[in-house]
Write an enzyme that holds these catalytic residues in place. Structure first.
Site, PDB file in Angstrom:
ATOM      1  N   ASP A  17      77.410  38.525 -82.475  1.00  0.00           N
ATOM      2  CA  ASP A  17      77.158  38.035 -83.831  1.00  0.00           C
ATOM      3  C   ASP A  17      75.839  37.280 -83.886  1.00  0.00           C
ATOM      4  OD1 ASP A  17      78.057  37.650 -86.599  1.00  0.00           O
ATOM      5  OD2 ASP A  17      78.190  35.529 -86.059  1.00  0.00           O
ATOM      6  N   ALA A  61      79.867  34.843 -88.312  1.00  0.00           N
ATOM      7  CA  ALA A  61      81.129  34.292 -87.816  1.00  0.00           C
ATOM      8  C   ALA A  61      81.558  33.063 -88.615  1.00  0.00           C
ATOM      9  CB  ALA A  61      81.014  33.954 -86.340  1.00  0.00           C
ATOM     10  N   ARG A  88      74.981  31.395 -79.401  1.00  0.00           N
ATOM     11  CA  ARG A  88      73.547  31.484 -79.690  1.00  0.00           C
ATOM     12  C   ARG A  88      72.970  32.692 -78.960  1.00  0.00           C
ATOM     13  NH1 ARG A  88      74.316  29.040 -83.490  1.00  0.00           N
ATOM     14  NH2 ARG A  88      73.479  27.054 -84.218  1.00  0.00           N
ATOM     15  N   HIS A 145      75.251  37.357 -87.734  1.00  0.00           N
ATOM     16  CA  HIS A 145      75.456  35.902 -87.704  1.00  0.00           C
ATOM     17  C   HIS A 145      76.389  35.468 -88.838  1.00  0.00           C
ATOM     18  CE1 HIS A 145      73.377  32.096 -86.005  1.00  0.00           C
ATOM     19  NE2 HIS A 145      74.560  31.751 -86.495  1.00  0.00           N
ATOM     20  N   LYS A 158      85.582  22.432 -79.896  1.00  0.00           N
ATOM     21  CA  LYS A 158      86.564  22.729 -80.947  1.00  0.00           C
ATOM     22  C   LYS A 158      86.776  24.227 -81.127  1.00  0.00           C
ATOM     23  CE  LYS A 158      85.814  18.515 -83.647  1.00  0.00           C
ATOM     24  NZ  LYS A 158      85.361  17.966 -84.958  1.00  0.00           N
ATOM     25  N   ILE A 159      85.668  24.997 -81.153  1.00  0.00           N
ATOM     26  CA  ILE A 159      85.787  26.441 -81.343  1.00  0.00           C
ATOM     27  C   ILE A 159      86.517  27.075 -80.164  1.00  0.00           C
ATOM     28  CG2 ILE A 159      84.506  28.605 -81.571  1.00  0.00           C
ATOM     29  CD1 ILE A 159      82.264  26.906 -82.929  1.00  0.00           C
ATOM     30  N   GLU A 173      66.768  37.135 -83.570  1.00  0.00           N
ATOM     31  CA  GLU A 173      67.419  37.508 -84.822  1.00  0.00           C
ATOM     32  C   GLU A 173      66.680  37.059 -86.072  1.00  0.00           C
ATOM     33  OE1 GLU A 173      70.680  34.188 -85.968  1.00  0.00           O
ATOM     34  OE2 GLU A 173      71.141  35.263 -84.131  1.00  0.00           O
TER      35      GLU A 173
END
Length: 334
Positions: A261, A300, A237, A298, A156-157, A266
Site C-alpha cells: 500500500d 490503508a 512506509r 496508500h 497500536k496497529i 510514491e
C-alpha cells in the site's frame, strides 16, 4: 478577533469536504490548494499564518527558508509520518505538529484485506469474471489456519492486526525494538529476533515506522533468510523495502506474493490519476507487471472514521497553537 489564515496543500475533494464540515467551529480562514507544496508553489504561503501539508509534500531546506521568511508560524502535518520534513533545517523558526494516530483499526483491517486478496488472488478473480472468464486455474491459495504470521512493529496497529490474525487461528511471532512483554502475554504472541521471524513466517507484515534503523530493512540479504514463497505485506512506509531487491526476489521466486500500500517513490504517483500516462518509474512498472503483486495507492488509512479523526486533530492542533496551549502533538526538533 482576526481569523487565523491557513493554506492547505495537496488537498483532495474528500479532504475539503471534511474540513469544511467543521469550519464553523473554528475561527480560521482556510485556503485549499490541489497542488503539492513544492519549490514552485511555496511562494503561495506568503500572507498566511499556518501551512497544512501532507505526506508527499516537499518540506526541504529551500521550502522551509521561504516559509520562515514569509512569516509562517506553524506547520500542521495532517498525517502521522513526518519523514518528508527536514526538521534540522527548521531550527525552531516555526512549530511542527502532526496527527500521531487516527484509526489504527483502519490500517490493521486493510492489512488483513491485502493478505486475503493476494493469497486467494481475489483481485485476479474479479478481473477474470468481469471479462466472462470463470476459470479458477492459477487462483489457488493456502489456509491461514495454522500458519505463522510475522509482525514487524507491535504498536497500536500491530497489536490490532495480531488480534485479528489470532482469530484466523494463526501462530503470531513479532519483532519490535521495544518489545512489550505484557501485551505479548495478553494477546498470545511471542517476540523473536528478526532472523527467526524471517525464517519461520509464512506471512510477514511491516507495521513499523521509517527510521534510520528500519530504512531498507527488507533487502536482498534479509529476503534470502525468509521462507520460500513467503507473502510480504507493507502498509507502513515505502522505504522499509528496497524495491529493486524485491523485483529480483520476485523474479527468483523467493517471494511468493507481495501486497504493497506504500512505495518508496510514491510521491509522483500515489493519490493521482496517471491512467493516461506512461509509468516512467521502471521499478514500479516492473512490480505492477507481476501477477503475484498487488499494489494500492496508500489507502490503508482511508475510512470515514480515520479521515474524520485526521481533520479534527489537525484543526485542534492549530487551535491549541493559536490559543497558546500545550501542543500535545508537537514534533520535537532536536
Amino acid at each position: 478577533m482576526e481569523k487565523t489564515k491557513i493554506i492547505f496543500f495537496d488537498i483532495k475533494d474528500y479532504d475539503k469536504e471534511f474540513f469544511k464540515k467543521y469550519a464553523d467551529n473554528f475561527n480560521f480562514d482556510m485556503t485549499f490548494l490541489k497542488g503539492k507544496l513544492t519549490e514552485e508553489t511555496v511562494h503561495l504561503t506568503k500572507g498566511y499564518d499556518v501551512v497544512c501539508a501532507f505526506t508527499n509534500d516537499v518540506i526541504n531546506k529551500a521550502n522551509i527558508d521561504v516559509m520562515a521568511n514569509n512569516g509562517i508560524k506553524l506547520l500542521a502535518m495532517r498525517c502521522a509520518g513526518f519523514n518528508n520534513v527536514s526538521l534540522k533545517d527548521i531550527h525552531n523558526r516555526f512549530k511542527v505538529v502532526r496527527v500521531p494516530a487516527y484509526s489504527p483499526h483502519a490500517i490493521a483491517e486493510y492489512t488483513v484485506a491485502l493478505i486475503l486478496a493476494v493469497n486467494r488472488k481475489i483481485h485476479k478473480a474479479y478481473v477474470r469474471t468481469r471479462e466472462g472468464n470463470f476459470s479458477i486455474n492459477g487462483l489457488m491459495g493456502f489456509d491461514l489456519n495454522g500458519k505463522t504470521a510475522g509482525i514487524i512493529g507491535t504498536g497500536k496497529i500491530g497489536q490490532i492486526l495480531i488480534k485479528i490474525l489470532k482469530g484466523f487461528n494463526m501462530k503470531v511471532i513479532a519483532y519490535d525494538l521495544y518489545p512489550n512483554q505484557k501485551v505479548a502475554e495478553e494477546l498470545g504472541f511471542e517476540y523473536v529476533s528478526l532472523d527467526e521471524l524471517y525464517a519461520q513466517s509464512d506471512i510477514i507484515s511491516l507495521n513499523c515506522p521509517l527510521t534510520k534503523e528500519t530504512q531498507y530493512m527488507i533487502n536482498r540479504k534479509s529476503m534470502l533468510k525468509m521462507k520460500d514463497g513467503v507473502i510480504l505485506v507493507n502498509t507502513g512506509r515505502g522505504m522499509l523495502i528496497d524495491s529493486a531487491d524485491l523485483v529480483e526476489a520476485l523474479k527468483d521466486k523467493k517471494i511468493g506474493a507481495v501486497a504493497l500500500d506504500v512505495y518508496e517513490e510514491e510521491e509522483d504517483y500515489f493519490f493521482e490519476d496517471k491512467s493516461t500516462q506512461v509509468i516512467e518509474d521502471d521499478i514500479l512498472g516492473r512490480l505492477l507487471s507481476f501477477y503475484n503483486v498487488l499494489i494500492t495507492s496508500h489507502q490503508a488509512y482511508f475510512t470515514q472514521e480515520a479521515v474524520d479523526a485526521i481533520t479534527l486533530t489537525t484543526l485542534n492542533n492549530i487551535k491549541d497553537f493559536v490559543e497558546g496551549k500545550e501542543l500535545v502533538n508537537e514534533v520535537p526538533q532536536n
